[in-house]
Design a protein around this motif. Structure first.
Motif, PDB file in Angstrom:
ATOM      1  N   THR A   1       0.862  -1.183   0.000  1.00 37.39           N
ATOM      2  CA  THR A   1       0.000   0.000   0.000  1.00 37.39           C
ATOM      3  C   THR A   1       0.899   1.233   0.000  1.00 37.39           C
ATOM      4  O   THR A   1       2.102   1.141   0.253  1.00 37.39           O
ATOM      5  CB  THR A   1      -0.876   0.063   1.268  1.00 37.39           C
ATOM      6  OG1 THR A   1      -0.021   0.234   2.402  1.00 37.39           O
ATOM      7  CG2 THR A   1      -1.708  -1.207   1.442  1.00 37.39           C
TER       8      THR A   1
ATOM      9  N   THR B   1      -2.369   9.662   6.510  1.00 38.98           N
ATOM     10  CA  THR B   1      -1.562   8.452   6.649  1.00 38.98           C
ATOM     11  C   THR B   1      -0.073   8.736   6.422  1.00 38.98           C
ATOM     12  O   THR B   1       0.784   8.157   7.089  1.00 38.98           O
ATOM     13  CB  THR B   1      -2.082   7.300   5.751  1.00 38.98           C
ATOM     14  OG1 THR B   1      -1.585   6.065   6.252  1.00 38.98           O
ATOM     15  CG2 THR B   1      -1.677   7.447   4.291  1.00 38.98           C
ATOM     16  N   ASP B   2       0.260   9.642   5.514  1.00 41.89           N
ATOM     17  CA  ASP B   2       1.672   9.956   5.260  1.00 41.89           C
ATOM     18  C   ASP B   2       2.335  10.476   6.538  1.00 41.89           C
ATOM     19  O   ASP B   2       3.421  10.037   6.930  1.00 41.89           O
ATOM     20  CB  ASP B   2       1.807  11.018   4.150  1.00 41.89           C
ATOM     21  CG  ASP B   2       1.288  10.534   2.803  1.00 41.89           C
ATOM     22  OD1 ASP B   2       0.212   9.902   2.773  1.00 41.89           O
ATOM     23  OD2 ASP B   2       1.947  10.782   1.780  1.00 41.89           O
TER      24      ASP B   2
ATOM     25  N   TYR C   1      -5.470   3.060  -7.264  1.00 42.08           N
ATOM     26  CA  TYR C   1      -6.940   2.965  -7.282  1.00 42.08           C
ATOM     27  C   TYR C   1      -7.607   4.302  -7.519  1.00 42.08           C
ATOM     28  O   TYR C   1      -8.814   4.360  -7.644  1.00 42.08           O
ATOM     29  CB  TYR C   1      -7.476   2.303  -6.007  1.00 42.08           C
ATOM     30  CG  TYR C   1      -6.921   2.863  -4.706  1.00 42.08           C
ATOM     31  CD1 TYR C   1      -7.343   4.091  -4.214  1.00 42.08           C
ATOM     32  CD2 TYR C   1      -5.969   2.151  -3.982  1.00 42.08           C
ATOM     33  CE1 TYR C   1      -6.826   4.599  -3.046  1.00 42.08           C
ATOM     34  CE2 TYR C   1      -5.455   2.655  -2.798  1.00 42.08           C
ATOM     35  CZ  TYR C   1      -5.884   3.877  -2.332  1.00 42.08           C
ATOM     36  OH  TYR C   1      -5.366   4.385  -1.169  1.00 42.08           O
ATOM     37  N   LYS C   2      -6.840   5.401  -7.545  1.00 45.96           N
ATOM     38  CA  LYS C   2      -7.441   6.719  -7.792  1.00 45.96           C
ATOM     39  C   LYS C   2      -7.531   6.930  -9.305  1.00 45.96           C
ATOM     40  O   LYS C   2      -8.254   6.213  -9.982  1.00 45.96           O
ATOM     41  CB  LYS C   2      -6.654   7.795  -7.052  1.00 45.96           C
ATOM     42  CG  LYS C   2      -6.844   7.653  -5.532  1.00 45.96           C
ATOM     43  CD  LYS C   2      -5.991   8.572  -4.689  1.00 45.96           C
ATOM     44  CE  LYS C   2      -6.302   8.323  -3.214  1.00 45.96           C
ATOM     45  NZ  LYS C   2      -5.239   8.792  -2.327  1.00 45.96           N
TER      46      LYS C   2
END
Ligand SMILES: *Cc1c(COP(=O)(O)O)cnc(C)c1O
Length: 398
Positions: free
Chosen positions: A96, A127-128, A213-214
């Motif tokens: 991921t 998340t980063d 997925y983007k």
């Protein structure tokens, strides 16, 4: 200029118009969330069926060799490379984005042992920044500094997104990379909101990570990717020293020895079925001229901004050259406004605390979609449908 017929004629002349047929789009929906989950490529279902029935079903464990599953992370990495300005043997797919960021930032810290500062953007997709916090805590002795402070002279690494997930603001990749490297730090780019939306070029950077997925349309849970500049292939350490990054995984040695090249950044068993959908998505990307993609993205975003006018406060830069492929507006009741809009078939999304986001995917969004979406948004605001209490409860995923 801004009438519906004009938009229809722009669609008729659009050099990318035929790509829309490559996607499954439900009737009655204007989908402006391709920046969060791209639409389904028409051939993906057949490709996944093939992976399940013909490969897994028929070849069983032999599929690792005969169906090429084992080489997927590097083979697919090579197919992603041209979309981010990289070359063959420089990108590995899998895992991921969060994991790829952990690998990149950890490797960068090992390459700058004398420096104890990690620069990260507090406004980045959380998340980063969370991954950086966890890493700093695990290692001990590191300070995290906000990118906005603009000081890199004692930094080991700088982690930044090319396009801000909330505002769509685009950073100048060559300029920031050069400034960071001139200060002696290493540059890690997150290209989640730029790959498949504009002409990304991370070739001067030290590392880059992104998801598929983007805008790349590889489906929910699709593998991410990690770019490592070849100058670091020999010296960089993959702290996630799983067996598939080993020099000889099938020698089953007890000691870890890293593979040569980008392969050392592999971790473990690839998500074969998700890779199948990603490969179908990349079949489309092979034919996309990225300069035309960017030109249409700019045109769609600017059209939307012009049509919405001053009905909402623009949260994105007004200059399209400084934006990615989404446009954001602020509204204090942004959540119910977006729910009311979705109720009328126009899908954008909401990002706390007050951001309404609209992503423009030039492969399947048309000018007329943008026109109709803006007209519907103006109606929702004018008639105040968002005040209806059924639009208030928050879903788990906004
Ligand atoms: C979408 C996105 C992610 C996603 O992270 P995952 O680990 O794939 O869930 C990370 N960073 C940014 C900037 C994103 O836009």
């Amino acid at each position: 200029m801004l009438d519906r017929d004009h938009c229809l004629s722009l669609d008729a002349e659009d050099p990318l118009r035929d790509f829309r047929q490559e996607f499954v789009l439900p009737d009655g929906v204007i989908y402006l969330v391709g920046n969060s989950l791209g639409a389904l490529p028409r051939r993906a279902a057949e490709r996944v069926r093939q992976a399940v029935e013909d490969e897994w079903g028929e070849q069983l464990v032999g599929g690792w060799n005969s169906a090429g599953w084992y080489e997927q992370p590097l083979r697919v990495g090579d197919r992603i490379a041209p979309l981010i300005g990289a070359g063959p043997g420089q990108v590995v797919a899998g895992n991921t984005t969060s994991i790829a960021i952990h690998q990149a930032v950890s490797a960068a810290l090992r390459l700058r042992p004398g420096r104890r500062v990690i620069v990260s953007d507090v406004r980045n997709f959380p998340t980063d920044h969370y991954m950086v916090q966890g890493l700093a805590e695990a290692l001990g002795g590191y300070e995290i500094r906000d990118f906005a402070e603009g000081r890199f002279d004692d930094a080991a690494v700088v982690l930044l997104s090319e396009v801000d997930y909330r505002t769509g603001e685009r950073h100048d990749v060559p300029e920031v990379t050069a400034r960071v490297q001139a200060a002696g730090a290493l540059m890690v780019w997150d290209v989640c909101h730029s790959v498949g939306a504009l002409q990304v070029d991370v070739s001067a950077a030290d590392f880059a990570a992104g998801c598929t997925y983007k805008y790349l349309n590889a489906g929910p849970g699709a593998p991410a990717f990690l770019y490592v500049n070849p100058r670091h292939h020999a010296g960089a350490v993959n702290v996630l020293s799983g067996w598939l990054g080993h020099a000889e995984p099938f020698a089953f040695e007890s000691g870890y020895r890293p593979a040569e090249g980008i392969r050392r950044f592999s971790v473990s068993t690839p998500h074969v079925l998700s890779f199948a959908a990603l490969e179908a998505a990349l079949d489309v990307w092979e034919r996309v001229p990225l300069d035309l993609l960017r030109a249409k993205s700019v045109a769609l975003g600017s059209l939307f901004v012009d049509l919405v006018g001053d009905a909402l406060e623009l949260a994105s830069p007004a200059d399209p050259a400084r934006r990615g492929s989404h446009v954001s507006f602020r509204h204090p009741d942004g959540y119910p406004v977006m729910r009311a809009l979705i109720d009328r078939g126009v899908h954008g999304d909401f990002r706390a605390p007050d951001i309404l986001r609209f992503g423009f995917a030039p492969l399947y969004n048309r000018y007329v979609d943008v026109f109709d979406a803006a007209v519907t948004l103006l109606e929702v605001l004018d008639k105040e449908d968002w005040r209806d209490e059924r639009h208030a409860p928050r879903l788990a995923v906004t």
